[in-house]
Structures are given as structure tokens and as C-alpha cells.
Design a protein around this motif. Structure first.
Motif, PDB file in Angstrom:
ATOM      1  N   GLY A  32       0.869  -0.913   0.031  1.00  0.00           N
ATOM      2  CA  GLY A  32      -0.006   0.058  -0.107  1.00  0.00           C
ATOM      3  C   GLY A  32       0.893   1.208  -0.007  1.00  0.00           C
ATOM      4  O   GLY A  32       0.519   2.339  -0.349  1.00  0.00           O
ATOM      5  N   ARG A  33       2.082   1.051   0.261  1.00  0.00           N
ATOM      6  CA  ARG A  33       2.963   2.291   0.379  1.00  0.00           C
ATOM      7  C   ARG A  33       3.857   2.677  -0.868  1.00  0.00           C
ATOM      8  O   ARG A  33       4.249   3.561  -0.895  1.00  0.00           O
ATOM      9  CB  ARG A  33       3.975   2.127   1.428  1.00  0.00           C
ATOM     10  N   SER A  34       3.343   1.638  -1.871  1.00  0.00           N
ATOM     11  CA  SER A  34       4.113   1.638  -3.295  1.00  0.00           C
ATOM     12  C   SER A  34       3.223   2.711  -4.211  1.00  0.00           C
ATOM     13  O   SER A  34       2.172   2.070  -4.403  1.00  0.00           O
ATOM     14  CB  SER A  34       4.235   0.355  -3.570  1.00  0.00           C
ATOM     15  N   GLU A  35       3.942   3.281  -4.833  1.00  0.00           N
ATOM     16  CA  GLU A  35       3.310   3.913  -5.893  1.00  0.00           C
ATOM     17  C   GLU A  35       3.038   3.154  -7.117  1.00  0.00           C
ATOM     18  O   GLU A  35       2.214   3.407  -8.142  1.00  0.00           O
ATOM     19  CB  GLU A  35       4.122   5.162  -6.626  1.00  0.00           C
ATOM     20  N   VAL A  39      -3.309  -2.262  -3.651  1.00  0.00           N
ATOM     21  CA  VAL A  39      -3.819  -3.665  -3.413  1.00  0.00           C
ATOM     22  C   VAL A  39      -5.535  -3.339  -3.577  1.00  0.00           C
ATOM     23  O   VAL A  39      -6.152  -2.566  -3.191  1.00  0.00           O
ATOM     24  CB  VAL A  39      -3.632  -3.756  -1.766  1.00  0.00           C
ATOM     25  N   VAL A  40      -5.824  -4.300  -4.245  1.00  0.00           N
ATOM     26  CA  VAL A  40      -7.289  -4.453  -4.573  1.00  0.00           C
ATOM     27  C   VAL A  40      -8.198  -5.259  -3.841  1.00  0.00           C
ATOM     28  O   VAL A  40      -9.516  -5.470  -3.950  1.00  0.00           O
ATOM     29  CB  VAL A  40      -7.607  -4.735  -6.368  1.00  0.00           C
ATOM     30  N   TYR A 127      13.173  -6.134  -1.459  1.00  0.00           N
ATOM     31  CA  TYR A 127      13.361  -7.219  -2.180  1.00  0.00           C
ATOM     32  C   TYR A 127      11.823  -7.671  -2.638  1.00  0.00           C
ATOM     33  O   TYR A 127      11.791  -7.843  -3.854  1.00  0.00           O
ATOM     34  CB  TYR A 127      14.165  -8.252  -1.410  1.00  0.00           C
ATOM     35  N   LEU A 128      11.029  -7.905  -1.598  1.00  0.00           N
ATOM     36  CA  LEU A 128       9.586  -8.559  -1.789  1.00  0.00           C
ATOM     37  C   LEU A 128       8.969  -7.595  -2.583  1.00  0.00           C
ATOM     38  O   LEU A 128       8.632  -7.963  -3.780  1.00  0.00           O
ATOM     39  CB  LEU A 128       8.939  -8.741  -0.602  1.00  0.00           C
ATOM     40  N   LEU A 129       9.035  -6.253  -2.409  1.00  0.00           N
ATOM     41  CA  LEU A 129       8.407  -5.222  -3.422  1.00  0.00           C
ATOM     42  C   LEU A 129       8.948  -5.238  -4.766  1.00  0.00           C
ATOM     43  O   LEU A 129       8.077  -5.248  -5.800  1.00  0.00           O
ATOM     44  CB  LEU A 129       8.492  -3.854  -2.802  1.00  0.00           C
TER      45      LEU A 129
END
Length: 148
Positions: A32-35, A39-40, A127-129
Motif C-alpha cells: 500500500g505504500r508503493s506507488e 492492493v485491490v 526485495y519483496l516489493l
């Protein structure tokens, strides 16, 4: 493609399918912090996951393997036969057979799930992102339903 290369376009739509409330919430916070990701939806088991995938039509799925009612392998079979899209498996199963089976069924990546210790997820967040964003851009083709 890195997250920065994706920022000028709409974010990839991500569905999280994991029976652990802890991991669902931690992953939702992280992504959710990623541009680059939105998350749907989240599902607590494979049956809910299939319904979520069919209704929300995400661009990428983060999928656990060990879940009640319908495991991740069954979800992989259904998705690849009915709604092919990139799936990143994130599981605590580390055995070679599980990894290869998930990849053979169509997963584009396999990540060992971080533990629930205080800093376990924090240590691998970047890494995960990066792996999920990269997988979202993968091209996936339909596959016939593989035998169980």
C-alpha cells in the motif's frame, strides 16, 4: 521494470491470497505504500482467492500455498486455465518439490515467506516489493488445467 519506471503510469492492481491475517495485513501495508502497486483485495483461502481474482481482475497476485479449503496449487491451476496472470508465490514451504511444482503450474516467482518476528518482513521489504512489481509486468499465457 523497477518501481520508479512504473510511477508515471497507473499502478498495478494486486490481490493478496494468504490464510495468515498477520501476513495479509503486513503485505497490504507494505504494498500500500508503493506507488507502483494498488492492493485491490485480500482473501483468506483459495476459494475466496479465486472469487477475488474473478471479480477484481488484478494484474498480479501474491499467493500462499498452504491454505484451508483450496490450496495455492489449486488456485494456480484455476488461474492459469481461466484467467492467466502473473502470480508470485510467497510461502513458508521451502521444499524443492513445492517450489518446482508452483513454477511448473505457472507461478512467475517463488519467495520464501518471512517469519513473524519483529523485523523479519522489514528486512526483505524492498526485495519483496521489487519482485512483485517485476512479476506484474510478466506476460502469462493460458495453460490447460494440470492434474493434481
Amino acid at each position: 521494470m523497477t518501481e520508479r519506471g512504473r510511477q508515471e503510469r497507473a499502478p498495478y492492481r494486486l490481490a493478496i491470497v494468504d490464510d495468515s491475517p498477520y501476513h495479509r495485513l503486513r503485505f497490504a501495508k507494505l504494498f500500500g505504500r508503493s506507488e507502483a502497486l494498488e492492493v485491490v483485495g485480500m482473501a483468506a483461502d483459495g476459494e475466496e482467492g479465486v472469487g477475488l481474482i474473478a471479480s477484481a481482475r488484478p494484474d498480479v497476485v501474491l499467493l500462499d500455498l498452504t491454505m484451508p479449503r483450496m490450496d495455492g496449487f489449486a488456485v494456480l491451476r484455476w488461474v492459469m486455465a481461466h484467467a492467466p496472470l502473473p502470480i508470485v508465490v510467497c510461502s513458508s514451504r521451502t521444499d524443492r518439490d513445492s517450489v518446482f511444482k508452483a513454477l511448473e503450474l505457472g507461478a512467475v516467482d517463488y519467495i520464501i515467506k518471512p517469519g513473524t518476528g519483529r523485523d523479519s518482513l522489514a528486512r526483505i521489504e524492498r526485495y519483496l516489493l521489487d519482485r512483485v512489481v517485476a512479476a506484474a509486468g510478466a506476460r502469462v499465457e493460458a495453460r490447460p488445467i494440470a492434474p493434481a
